[in-house]
Every structure is written in structure tokens, then in C-alpha cells.
Write a protein that holds these residues in place. Sequence first.
Motif, PDB file in Angstrom:
ATOM      1  N   UNK A  14      12.286 -33.721 -13.993  1.00 31.75           N
ATOM      2  CA  UNK A  14      12.546 -34.488 -12.763  1.00 31.75           C
ATOM      3  C   UNK A  14      11.861 -33.819 -11.579  1.00 31.75           C
ATOM      4  N   UNK A  15      11.962 -32.493 -11.501  1.00 33.59           N
ATOM      5  CA  UNK A  15      11.357 -31.755 -10.389  1.00 33.59           C
ATOM      6  C   UNK A  15       9.840 -31.904 -10.364  1.00 33.59           C
ATOM      7  N   UNK A  16       9.246 -32.068 -11.531  1.00 33.39           N
ATOM      8  CA  UNK A  16       7.783 -32.196 -11.622  1.00 33.39           C
ATOM      9  C   UNK A  16       7.320 -33.651 -11.649  1.00 33.39           C
ATOM     10  N   UNK A  17       8.204 -34.554 -11.313  1.00 27.26           N
ATOM     11  CA  UNK A  17       7.805 -35.958 -11.232  1.00 27.26           C
ATOM     12  C   UNK A  17       7.822 -36.690 -12.549  1.00 27.26           C
ATOM     13  N   UNK A  18       8.588 -36.206 -13.512  1.00 24.83           N
ATOM     14  CA  UNK A  18       8.768 -36.942 -14.757  1.00 24.83           C
ATOM     15  C   UNK A  18       7.892 -36.514 -15.907  1.00 24.83           C
TER      16      UNK A  18
END
Length: 198
Positions: A14-18
Motif C-alpha cells: 500500500x505504501x508503495x502504491x500497490x
Amino acid sequence: MTNPRKPIFDALRIALGGKLGADDVTIMDNTLDRLGVPKETILQLSATGEALIKKWEGYKKDLGDGRVQSYPDPATGGAPWTIGNGLTGPDIVKGTIWTHAKAAQRFTQHIEDEAAPAVRKGIGTAATTQAQFDAMVSLAYNIGVGAFLSSTLLKKHVAGDYAAAASQFAVWNKAGGKVKQGLIDRRADEAKLYRGQA
């Protein structure tokens, strides 16, 4: 088995955009290895699960001198003969007497060699909480591993439909073809634990 690393990887994703690249996974795995985070945890019956089973599989025919005697199956009034905490088997017949220590050892053996492995086999890699595992081991202990492994309850759990799985405990309310209040009550306790409400 459960993967204690999954929530960490999910948060990172989630933190890395998926997306997580192969290099990201390798770096995280190496870091978690150094931190001692296991890659998988083998679920075992907890003290809560054991207490639930023993609540419903209480010692009957306790002779009061450190021994227990076999008794007829409560549902049929006969075979299979049962001893200690609801234990059955070819070596348990009318008149069998065991020490409490032997009954406790056989209870643990039955959980570790049959009921818990059957539940682990059935759930495979499906996300499973400790409470869900304990409730399913209690059910498998009571209805038998074959019945558990072919149950709709297990299928619903593996599919992630936990509400439907919880409602399936109530289906297992008969013994000897008759609905038993004790089984209704036990299944309600198991479903409550499965839902994490116990």
C-alpha cells in the motif's frame, strides 16, 4: 499455517502504491529474516481451545482415585465406548480403566496427531485466526476428522466467507440421528469462539 509476514508486505504494498517488485520482496525478506520474523507459523491448539474441548468432553466415570473408566457413548448408549475427555478407539471397550495421566496423554496425542493436523490440512494457506483454528479443532475432535474435512463449514472458511462458516457450526447438532441440546450448546460455544467473541 499462517504467514506472519503477510500484514507487513500488505502494508508495504500500500505504501508503495500497490506494487512490490522482486527486489523489494527480497530486501524485505532479508530484513525480516534478520529481525527473526518467521516466514510461517504452524497453528497449534491454544489453552483456550483446549479448555473449550474439555468443557464439553468432561471426565465422566471418574473413579475418584486418579483413574477413569470407560462409559457408553452418550448418543447411542453403547458403542463406541468412551473414556476420559471423550476418547474412543479400538482399545477402549466396556470396563477399560485408565489413570488420569494416561487419559491426559491420549487426549494430547489425539489433538496433536489427528484433530489439529486435520484442521491444518483442511485450511491449507487460508487466513485463519487462532480463535478460528481452536473452534475448528474442537469441532473436528467431536465429529471426526473425516466429517470435518468434507464439511461445508471448512469450504466456507477456505473461501473466506467467515460468517457462513460460523453459521455452519449449528448444523452439527445431532448424535445418533437425534438433535441433542448438549450439541446445540457446544456448537454455539464453538461458533462464538470462531467469531472471536469468547
